[in-house]
Design a protein around this motif. Structure first.
Motif, PDB file in Angstrom:
ATOM      1  N   ILE A  87      -2.702   8.928   1.238  1.00 40.89           N
ATOM      2  CA  ILE A  87      -3.520   7.722   1.359  1.00 40.89           C
ATOM      3  C   ILE A  87      -3.073   6.470   1.728  1.00 40.89           C
ATOM      4  N   SER A  88      -3.635   5.851   2.747  1.00 37.09           N
ATOM      5  CA  SER A  88      -2.726   4.540   3.355  1.00 37.09           C
ATOM      6  C   SER A  88      -2.542   3.618   2.444  1.00 37.09           C
ATOM      7  N   PRO A  89      -1.286   2.744   2.587  1.00 42.38           N
ATOM      8  CA  PRO A  89      -0.974   1.641   1.647  1.00 42.38           C
ATOM      9  C   PRO A  89      -2.239   0.859   1.549  1.00 42.38           C
ATOM     10  N   VAL A  90      -2.893   0.636   2.322  1.00 38.37           N
ATOM     11  CA  VAL A  90      -4.180  -0.459   2.198  1.00 38.37           C
ATOM     12  C   VAL A  90      -5.163  -0.024   1.189  1.00 38.37           C
ATOM     13  N   LEU A  91      -5.218   1.379   1.059  1.00 35.36           N
ATOM     14  CA  LEU A  91      -6.235   1.758   0.098  1.00 35.36           C
ATOM     15  C   LEU A  91      -5.226   1.630  -1.248  1.00 35.36           C
ATOM     16  N   SER A  92      -4.152   1.641  -1.157  1.00 38.32           N
ATOM     17  CA  SER A  92      -3.228   1.782  -2.553  1.00 38.32           C
ATOM     18  C   SER A  92      -3.292   0.477  -3.171  1.00 38.32           C
ATOM     19  N   LEU A  93      -3.701  -0.463  -2.429  1.00 37.84           N
ATOM     20  CA  LEU A  93      -3.542  -2.051  -3.009  1.00 37.84           C
ATOM     21  C   LEU A  93      -4.462  -2.050  -4.361  1.00 37.84           C
ATOM     22  N   PRO A  94      -5.747  -1.658  -4.171  1.00 39.32           N
ATOM     23  CA  PRO A  94      -6.801  -1.791  -5.508  1.00 39.32           C
ATOM     24  C   PRO A  94      -5.974  -1.002  -6.693  1.00 39.32           C
ATOM     25  N   LEU A  95      -5.518   0.115  -6.070  1.00 42.38           N
ATOM     26  CA  LEU A  95      -5.126   0.973  -7.096  1.00 42.38           C
ATOM     27  C   LEU A  95      -3.795   0.445  -7.965  1.00 42.38           C
ATOM     28  N   ALA A  96      -2.841  -0.312  -7.162  1.00 40.21           N
ATOM     29  CA  ALA A  96      -1.778  -0.928  -7.504  1.00 40.21           C
ATOM     30  C   ALA A  96      -2.227  -2.005  -8.537  1.00 40.21           C
ATOM     31  N   MET A  97      -3.100  -2.765  -8.063  1.00 45.21           N
ATOM     32  CA  MET A  97      -3.771  -3.922  -8.837  1.00 45.21           C
ATOM     33  C   MET A  97      -4.359  -3.461 -10.061  1.00 45.21           C
ATOM     34  N   ALA A  98      -4.841  -2.511 -10.157  1.00 47.57           N
ATOM     35  CA  ALA A  98      -5.517  -1.990 -11.232  1.00 47.57           C
ATOM     36  C   ALA A  98      -4.519  -1.442 -12.157  1.00 47.57           C
ATOM     37  N   ALA A  99      -3.624  -0.788 -11.623  1.00 45.53           N
ATOM     38  CA  ALA A  99      -2.483  -0.313 -12.546  1.00 45.53           C
ATOM     39  C   ALA A  99      -1.779  -1.360 -13.174  1.00 45.53           C
ATOM     40  N   GLY A 100      -1.365  -2.121 -12.247  1.00 47.89           N
ATOM     41  CA  GLY A 100      -0.464  -3.389 -12.717  1.00 47.89           C
ATOM     42  C   GLY A 100      -1.329  -4.268 -13.801  1.00 47.89           C
ATOM     43  N   MET A 101      -2.518  -4.262 -13.729  1.00 43.03           N
ATOM     44  CA  MET A 101      -3.252  -5.284 -14.791  1.00 43.03           C
ATOM     45  C   MET A 101      -3.367  -4.269 -16.031  1.00 43.03           C
ATOM     46  N   ILE A 102      -3.422  -2.728 -15.950  1.00 39.05           N
ATOM     47  CA  ILE A 102      -3.363  -2.136 -17.207  1.00 39.05           C
ATOM     48  C   ILE A 102      -2.022  -2.305 -17.938  1.00 39.05           C
ATOM     49  N   ILE A 103      -0.928  -2.130 -17.167  1.00 37.23           N
ATOM     50  CA  ILE A 103       0.265  -2.278 -17.750  1.00 37.23           C
ATOM     51  C   ILE A 103       0.454  -3.544 -18.250  1.00 37.23           C
ATOM     52  N   GLY A 104       0.036  -4.734 -17.355  1.00 35.60           N
ATOM     53  CA  GLY A 104       0.159  -6.091 -17.883  1.00 35.60           C
ATOM     54  C   GLY A 104      -0.260  -6.278 -19.309  1.00 35.60           C
ATOM     55  N   VAL A 105      -1.668  -5.727 -19.460  1.00 28.95           N
ATOM     56  CA  VAL A 105      -2.240  -5.945 -20.677  1.00 28.95           C
ATOM     57  C   VAL A 105      -1.557  -5.067 -21.816  1.00 28.95           C
TER      58      VAL A 105
END
Lengths: 234, 296
Positions: free
Chosen positions: B62-80
């Motif tokens: 998976i290209s890094p561009v497509l990883s962006l939304p995934l990373a954002m979502a994972a980060g927000m879950i970790i953040g919460v």
């Protein structure tokens, strides 16, 4: 409408309120008077929930709201015009007002509320696009009151609205408070300006060292020489 | 001429890298602006983003561009999760308590990452060609990082200016008590801002990998924590926009000084660029303590 019983609270370890009792009737102006440090602001902050009550109860239209957080109280129709205004200085006048209508109930009435506050305060309409921080002291106080009105409140707690204003503006603020009552609102006012606030009030309480020393109709407070001498310094 | 061309090329790289630096600092500034918490564990979250990009690429292509939304979502879950478990209890605590807590969280994440992924440096290479300019060549991967950073920063900007929740976050930043009187649930805004801040930080970790293809490691974050602090202070600390612009400036200083320092015989320019960055930081603190774009 609002019933406060044996309310105690304070900051950190320091107790400020030592059992405050007061009643606010619907569509009235009730004023809490008292010298600096008597606990006037603390009383309002504790009722609104910015400070946690240590003990005692606060009832609003029959509902126990003692430990309810502020945003839930705003939902119920209670709001506070805080001492020092606490506006959003880098937002425009209009955005400050829109923030007042943040909750769904208030947002549904956004247009009507804007009409109301712009009729009450035509100056704010003129300065709609200006940042709140650039307004004069008097205009900022008007905006603080207007923002509170945007929440569609029934009961407004007002903390020293005349503080730091020139005498002419003080008069204007008190006239506005009276107008709000005529619009059907209930107001619990905290003031150092004894004469001007008694002028517009229906009931008054005198707070002394964290306790209510006297309470009654405005006439009773006026006539009681003892109280004037002892607590109000007039 | 060669020198001028090299300088221009390096400044161009500086601007590109600076955009990513800026984005990587926005989360730090957002969290500080809203909660007054200094996230000293910042770099650990960048590392999570870098590993997200690495594993997505090596395992699934998976290209890094497509990883962006995934990373954002994972980060927000970790953040919460971090907010609810740790930060919520410390919001009104003294600064030292939150500082230590964030430090501990950073170490915890780094050590967990080392246990799971090992301590070795890993990397991946995403080949999509490059664009030829008269004086230099720029890989498309870096252009992708540059454009993504700007678009994401712009999206965050619009979210803050135009949406109701975004405005509520600004209201809490400007005056917490005022926000309470408007009926804003300040705790909810804290949770949201913290989660967004961590989300943005993890997301920027994905973009960071486009610059350090073989530098992904559990402890890679330290460098970014350091840089993010410099950038955040340059930008006025509490403002995500200030941070974004300051990232550009930092990138330009870093790369510009690299070229200039390289002219001095006997000097190892790479080590000195960091020195120059901190000299600039100290000058800014001396002359304009509210940050280059501070005051608002």
């Amino acid at each position: 409408m609002l019933t406060v019983r044996e309310l105690e609270s304070g900051y950190g370890e320091m107790q400020v309120l030592w059992g405050v009792n007061l009643d606010v009737r619907e569509k009235s102006i009730t004023t809490v008077l008292g010298p600096n440090g008597a606990g006037k602001s603390t009383t309002l902050k504790t009722i609104f929930g910015i400070l946690k009550p240590w003990s005692g109860t606060v009832e609003y239209i029959g509902e126990n709201v003692t430990n309810m957080p502020p945003h839930k109280k705003v939902e119920l129709g209670i709001t506070l015009v805080p001492e020092g205004r606490h506006l959003f200085p880098n937002m425009t006048v209009e955005d400050n007002l829109i923030m007042g209508a943040y909750l769904k109930r208030a947002e549904d009435r956004l247009e009507d509320s804007l009409d109301l506050v712009y009729t009450l305060f035509p100056r704010l309409k003129e300065r709609e696009k200006q940042k709140a921080g650039t307004l004069s002291g008097g205009e900022q106080q008007m905006l603080a009151i207007a923002r509170a009105l945007m929440t569609s409140p029934n009961l407004i707690l007002m903390d020293e609205p005349s503080q730091g204003l020139a005498p002419k503006l003080v008069k204007e603020v008190f006239e506005t408070v009276l107008k709000l009552k005529e619009e059907g609102l209930t107001i619990l006012l905290v003031e150092q300006n004894v004469f001007a606030s008694l002028e517009i009030s229906d009931y008054a309480y005198v707070l002394h060292e964290g306790k209510i020393a006297f309470g009654g109709s405005v006439d009773e407070v006026r006539e009681s020489e003892e109280i004037k001498k002892a607590y109000l310094g007039v | 001429m060669a020198f001028v061309e090299q300088l221009i090329a390096n400044l161009l790289y500086g601007a590109i890298l600076g955009a990513v630096y800026g984005l990587a600092t926005m989360g730090l500034s957002l969290i500080f602006g809203v909660l007054r918490i200094v996230n000293v564990g910042h770099g650990a979250f960048i590392m999570i983003g870098a590993f997200t990009a690495y594993w997505m690429f090596t395992l699934y292509g998976i290209s890094p561009v497509l990883s962006l939304p995934l990373a954002m979502a994972a980060g927000m879950i970790i953040g919460v999760a971090v907010y609810l478990v740790v930060v919520k209890r410390l919001v009104d605590a003294p600064e030292l308590a939150t500082l230590l807590a964030m430090f501990a969280i950073g170490i915890f994440i780094e050590e967990a990452a080392k246990q799971i992924w090992g301590a070795n440096y890993v990397g991946y290479s995403w080949e999509i060609g490059s664009i030829s300019l008269p004086f230099t060549e720029i890989p498309y991967t870096k252009l992708v990082a540059f454009i993504s950073s700007i678009l994401i920063a712009a999206a965050v900007y619009v979210w803050f200016r135009k949406t109701k929740l975004g405005k509520a976050v600004r209201a809490v930043v400007e005056d917490r008590e005022g926000a309470l009187t408007c009926g804003i649930d300040v705790n909810k805004i804290y949770a949201l801002s913290f989660s967004l801040g961590i989300g943005l930080t993890v997301l920027s970790g994905v973009l960071v990998t486009l610059f350090t293809p073989v530098g992904i490691n559990a402890y890679m974050g330290g460098e970014y924590t350091l840089k993010a602090f410099v950038i955040a202070v340059l930008g006025g600390l509490a403002s995500p926009w200030g941070a974004f612009y300051a990232g550009f400036i930092f990138g330009l200083i870093e790369n510009g000084s690299y070229t200039l320092l390289g002219l001095i015989p006997g000097v190892e320019p790479f080590g000195l660029t960091r020195f120059v960055s901190f000299v600039v930081l100290m000058l800014v603190l001396l002359l304009k303590p509210t940050g280059l774009l501070g005051g608002e």
